[in-house]
Scaffold this active site. Structure first.
Site, PDB file in Angstrom:
ATOM      1  N   LYS A 136      43.144 -27.392 -46.328  1.00  0.00           N
ATOM      2  CA  LYS A 136      42.728 -26.210 -45.567  1.00  0.00           C
ATOM      3  C   LYS A 136      42.974 -26.422 -44.078  1.00  0.00           C
ATOM      4  O   LYS A 136      43.386 -25.498 -43.371  1.00  0.00           O
ATOM      5  CB  LYS A 136      41.250 -25.913 -45.811  1.00  0.00           C
ATOM      6  CG  LYS A 136      40.901 -25.521 -47.229  1.00  0.00           C
ATOM      7  CD  LYS A 136      41.570 -24.223 -47.655  1.00  0.00           C
ATOM      8  CE  LYS A 136      41.126 -23.816 -49.050  1.00  0.00           C
ATOM      9  NZ  LYS A 136      41.819 -22.599 -49.524  1.00  0.00           N
ATOM     10  N   LYS A 228      52.738 -24.630 -57.748  1.00  0.00           N
ATOM     11  CA  LYS A 228      52.128 -24.068 -58.955  1.00  0.00           C
ATOM     12  C   LYS A 228      51.959 -22.561 -58.788  1.00  0.00           C
ATOM     13  O   LYS A 228      51.898 -22.038 -57.678  1.00  0.00           O
ATOM     14  CB  LYS A 228      50.789 -24.731 -59.257  1.00  0.00           C
ATOM     15  CG  LYS A 228      49.674 -24.418 -58.282  1.00  0.00           C
ATOM     16  CD  LYS A 228      48.382 -25.069 -58.751  1.00  0.00           C
ATOM     17  CE  LYS A 228      47.224 -24.708 -57.820  1.00  0.00           C
ATOM     18  NZ  LYS A 228      45.943 -25.312 -58.268  1.00  0.00           N
ATOM     19  N   LYS A 231      47.532 -17.094 -57.323  1.00  0.00           N
ATOM     20  CA  LYS A 231      47.159 -15.715 -57.040  1.00  0.00           C
ATOM     21  C   LYS A 231      47.368 -15.368 -55.568  1.00  0.00           C
ATOM     22  O   LYS A 231      47.472 -14.193 -55.215  1.00  0.00           O
ATOM     23  CB  LYS A 231      45.698 -15.479 -57.420  1.00  0.00           C
ATOM     24  CG  LYS A 231      45.437 -15.491 -58.906  1.00  0.00           C
ATOM     25  CD  LYS A 231      43.991 -15.165 -59.240  1.00  0.00           C
ATOM     26  CE  LYS A 231      43.068 -16.327 -58.949  1.00  0.00           C
ATOM     27  NZ  LYS A 231      41.683 -16.092 -59.419  1.00  0.00           N
TER      28      LYS A 231
END
Length: 368
Positions: A136, A228, A231
């Site tokens: 992050k 990967k 969403k």
């Protein structure tokens, strides 16, 4: 001493302690977008299998983790809709409220109550070592490349949410957690926190939760097979949603990135795009999550990539179309979804009250 049981393609790691008590299987998912094929094949399908093969003494719990979703900015109206979308998605995929306790984490205040208590015994160093925190921070720095960015600019929730995950798990005295490899570090932190609490207060209130892992490989992005399926990826063409219709699935698979080699071989390192197609085909056409992908590739000797893509699309459509149809039916019945949600929330609150009473007594915070 640990035992390993392999059943239905699931590797079950069982401690000697866990063999003497009923299993409590727990996992959660964020309400941030319709699940994609990777979520289904890598997690939700496994949840359904665990539910359907559980013994009479097992307790299976799945929750929609709204408090985790708000560690990043969310539109309140959109988030409320997404919570119902996720509930309908899980039900459409096969989660059965008569077999599993399905509820909203954010409607059970004991989750955050226990998280605060666990925050008070969790060293900051454990959290700074988490790869998710580091990732992050890296994302924030990339997004603000023209200015200095450090951890002081990120919110506390992003740092402390692994402790909330530990609270989610320990609140139910969970014994087994079905998670993928990308969540192993978080589960290890939950194990460390459980040990730390038990040791600090000389108790065995929290069992050490064990990982239930499946050999199913993660599904990769159709547009960037080095990543990967996600969403949050910018391109909608990078993922197949469980609500995609056959035409959309076929178009996305036709546009999937492969390479210039006309042969079809399974080589995850050298040919991630083609290998991803083979993995999806095997996962959607075999009962077991373990497949000999080299043998699958041999079936396409002398054929073209278009042949493989056609078969992959057909296999995915066959798997996803019943889910899509059921999702659309359920999503129209908002009253029933509310009933399922409220019943699950009420049962969950009833389960966790005893745990919090025990915790508070141990801490010296019991009601007089």
């Amino acid at each position: 001493m640990a035992s390993i049981i392999v059943k239905f393609g699931i590797i079950r790691y069982l401690s000697t302690h866990s063999l003497t008590r009923p299993r409590v299987v727990f996992s959660g998912i964020q309400p941030t977008g319709i699940p994609h094929l990777g979520n289904y094949l890598g997690a939700i399908q496994n949840w359904v299998q665990l539910q359907d093969t559980a013994s009479a003494n097992d307790k299976i719990l799945y929750c929609i983790v709204g408090y985790h979703a708000i560690t990043l900015p969310q539109d309140p109206v959109h988030l409320e809709t997404e919570r119902f979308n996720m509930l309908a998605s899980l039900l459409a995929c096969g989660i059965d409220p008569s077999k599993s306790l399905l509820y909203n984490q954010d409607q059970v205040p004991e989750h955050t109550e226990l998280a605060w208590i666990l925050n008070c015994i969790t060293p900051m160093g454990w959290l700074y070592r988490m790869t998710t925190w580091k990732s992050k921070l890296a994302v924030a720095r990339n997004a603000n490349s023209e200015e200095e960015v450090n951890e002081s600019m990120l919110n506390l929730g992003l740092l402390a949410y692994p402790v909330l995950q530990a609270a989610d798990i320990l609140l139910h005295k969970s014994t087994h957690i079905p998670v993928g490899e990308d969540q192993t570090q978080h589960l290890e932190l939950a194990q460390d926190i459980a040990r730390a609490f038990n040791h600090k207060f000389n108790t065995d209130i929290f069992p050490i939760p064990q990982q239930l892992s499946t050999p199913t490989k993660r599904v990769l992005s159709l547009r960037d097979p080095s990543q990967k399926m996600s969403k949050s990826a910018p391109s909608e063409k990078s993922r197949i949603l469980i609500t995609d219709d056959p035409a959309a699935i076929s178009a996305k698979i036709r546009g999937a990135v492969t390479d210039s080699n006309p042969d079809i071989t399974f080589d995850p390192t050298g040919r991630p795009g083609v290998s991803n197609l083979l993995s999806m085909l095997a996962a959607c056409t075999t009962e077991s999550s373990v497949a000999d992908l080299d043998s699958t590739a041999q079936l396409y000797r002398g054929k073209q990539i278009q042949d493989l893509k056609r078969d992959v699309a057909d296999a995915i459509i066959a798997r996803v179309e019943p889910i899509r149809t059921e999702y659309e039916r359920l999503r129209k019945d908002l009253a029933w979804l509310r009933d399922v949600s409220q019943a699950g929330d009420q049962e969950a609150r009833g389960r966790v009250g005893q745990t919090m009473s025990e915790v508070k007594k141990i801490l010296g915070l019991a009601r007089h």
